[in-house]
Motif scaffolding. Structure first.
Motif, mmCIF file in Angstrom:
data_model
loop_
_atom_site.group_PDB
_atom_site.id
_atom_site.type_symbol
_atom_site.label_atom_id
_atom_site.label_comp_id
_atom_site.label_asym_id
_atom_site.label_seq_id
_atom_site.Cartn_x
_atom_site.Cartn_y
_atom_site.Cartn_z
ATOM 1 N N THR A 23 0.761 -1.203 0.055
ATOM 2 C CA THR A 23 0.142 -0.037 0.102
ATOM 3 C C THR A 23 1.045 1.340 0.033
ATOM 4 N N ALA A 24 0.638 2.130 -0.848
ATOM 5 C CA ALA A 24 1.292 3.305 -0.973
ATOM 6 C C ALA A 24 1.158 4.264 0.219
ATOM 7 N N PRO A 25 2.136 4.896 0.675
ATOM 8 C CA PRO A 25 1.928 5.562 1.996
ATOM 9 C C PRO A 25 1.320 6.973 1.483
ATOM 10 N N ALA A 26 0.367 7.357 2.495
ATOM 11 C CA ALA A 26 -0.590 8.579 2.178
ATOM 12 C C ALA A 26 0.346 9.677 2.392
ATOM 13 N N PHE A 27 0.096 10.786 1.718
ATOM 14 C CA PHE A 27 0.898 12.142 1.796
ATOM 15 C C PHE A 27 0.169 13.405 1.540
ATOM 16 N N THR A 28 0.643 14.337 2.037
ATOM 17 C CA THR A 28 0.283 15.717 1.809
ATOM 18 C C THR A 28 1.502 16.511 1.206
ATOM 19 N N LEU A 29 1.258 16.992 0.003
ATOM 20 C CA LEU A 29 2.413 17.550 -0.618
ATOM 21 C C LEU A 29 1.836 19.183 -0.715
ATOM 22 N N THR A 30 2.403 20.166 -1.306
ATOM 23 C CA THR A 30 2.253 21.615 -1.521
ATOM 24 C C THR A 30 2.053 21.737 -3.031
ATOM 25 N N TYR A 106 8.591 20.124 0.260
ATOM 26 C CA TYR A 106 9.323 20.941 1.013
ATOM 27 C C TYR A 106 9.025 20.834 2.628
ATOM 28 N N LYS A 107 7.839 20.627 2.835
ATOM 29 C CA LYS A 107 7.391 20.778 4.254
ATOM 30 C C LYS A 107 6.560 19.467 4.624
ATOM 31 N N SER A 108 7.040 18.134 3.942
ATOM 32 C CA SER A 108 6.391 17.173 3.907
ATOM 33 C C SER A 108 7.355 16.091 4.364
ATOM 34 N N SER A 109 6.800 14.765 4.947
ATOM 35 C CA SER A 109 7.634 13.685 5.291
ATOM 36 C C SER A 109 7.374 12.545 4.035
ATOM 37 N N PHE A 110 7.090 13.156 2.863
ATOM 38 C CA PHE A 110 7.144 12.485 1.599
ATOM 39 C C PHE A 110 8.452 11.812 1.350
ATOM 40 N N GLY A 111 9.528 12.364 1.441
ATOM 41 C CA GLY A 111 10.835 11.870 0.873
ATOM 42 C C GLY A 111 11.071 10.693 1.750
ATOM 43 N N SER A 112 10.950 10.738 3.337
ATOM 44 C CA SER A 112 11.183 9.831 4.112
ATOM 45 C C SER A 112 10.259 8.585 3.924
ATOM 46 N N ASP A 113 8.928 8.785 3.850
ATOM 47 C CA ASP A 113 8.166 7.948 3.535
ATOM 48 C C ASP A 113 8.266 7.182 2.287
ATOM 49 N N ASP A 135 -2.428 2.405 -7.876
ATOM 50 C CA ASP A 135 -3.619 1.944 -8.381
ATOM 51 C C ASP A 135 -4.735 2.708 -7.809
ATOM 52 N N ARG A 136 -5.782 2.525 -8.130
ATOM 53 C CA ARG A 136 -7.182 3.185 -7.584
ATOM 54 C C ARG A 136 -7.271 3.006 -6.132
ATOM 55 N N ASP A 137 -6.980 1.643 -5.574
ATOM 56 C CA ASP A 137 -7.161 1.211 -4.229
ATOM 57 C C ASP A 137 -5.785 1.289 -3.264
ATOM 58 N N GLY A 138 -5.055 2.208 -3.998
ATOM 59 C CA GLY A 138 -3.466 2.594 -3.263
ATOM 60 C C GLY A 138 -2.572 1.456 -3.253
ATOM 61 N N THR A 139 -2.740 0.342 -4.072
ATOM 62 C CA THR A 139 -1.701 -0.606 -4.209
ATOM 63 C C THR A 139 -0.630 -0.209 -5.174
#
Length: 163
Positions: A23-30, A106-113, A135-139
């Protein structure tokens, strides 16, 4: 840690890309307009991850994925770097990038996640060049950490993963 290279010199990332089938990690980017960009359920997503829009190979990959995005049904292409949203907006405006989304980590944990933050070398703290297809379900359907940051990703493999 994973290993890629910059100019032939090995460099390490903070971790590993999400594995195919996970499952792909959730993220919040700008976004380039400072809106939130997240992993949207119900939509296929191609994450084009790279160090900076201000390098030749990175800008080439953004242009190529923008071109490909025009023909991908029910798929969103998100170009991810730690460039500030101002730089991303400038680049996308100048290049006519309108089929893909620019998003800053730049202000997210995306790179680590996602395991893509570089931990050494002259690009330390930037993101490695990688592609993750979700995919649509996060896989995770496909993931690629390029062996040399100065080379473009395998576009065909990314598109093929979408079926």
């Amino acid at each position: 840690m994973a290993t890629t290279a910059l100019g032939g010199t090995p460099v390490q990332t903070v971790g590993e890309l999400p594995a195919v089938g996970s499952t792909a990690p959730a993220f919040t980017l700008t976004g380039s307009d400072f809106s939130e960009v997240t992993l949207a359920s119900g939509t296929r997503t191609v994450l084009n991850i790279f160090p900076s829009v201000d390098t030749g190979v990175c800008s080439a990959s953004v242009r190529k994925f923008n071109e490909l995005a025009a023909d991908l049904d029910d798929t969103r292409v998100v170009n991810v770097s730690v460039d500030l949203p101002f730089a991303q907006a400038r680049f996308c405006g100048a290049e006519g990038i309108d089929n893909a989304v620019a998003a800053s980590a730049y202000k997210s944990s995306f790179g680590s996640d996602y395991g893509v933050t570089l931990v050494d070398g002259k690009f330390e703290a930037l993101l490695a060049r990688a592609v993750v297809v979700v995919d649509r379900d996060g896989t995770v359907l496909h993931s690629q950490l390029v062996p040399e940051i100065g080379t473009e990703p395998d576009y065909d493999a990314a598109v093929s993963a979408l079926g």
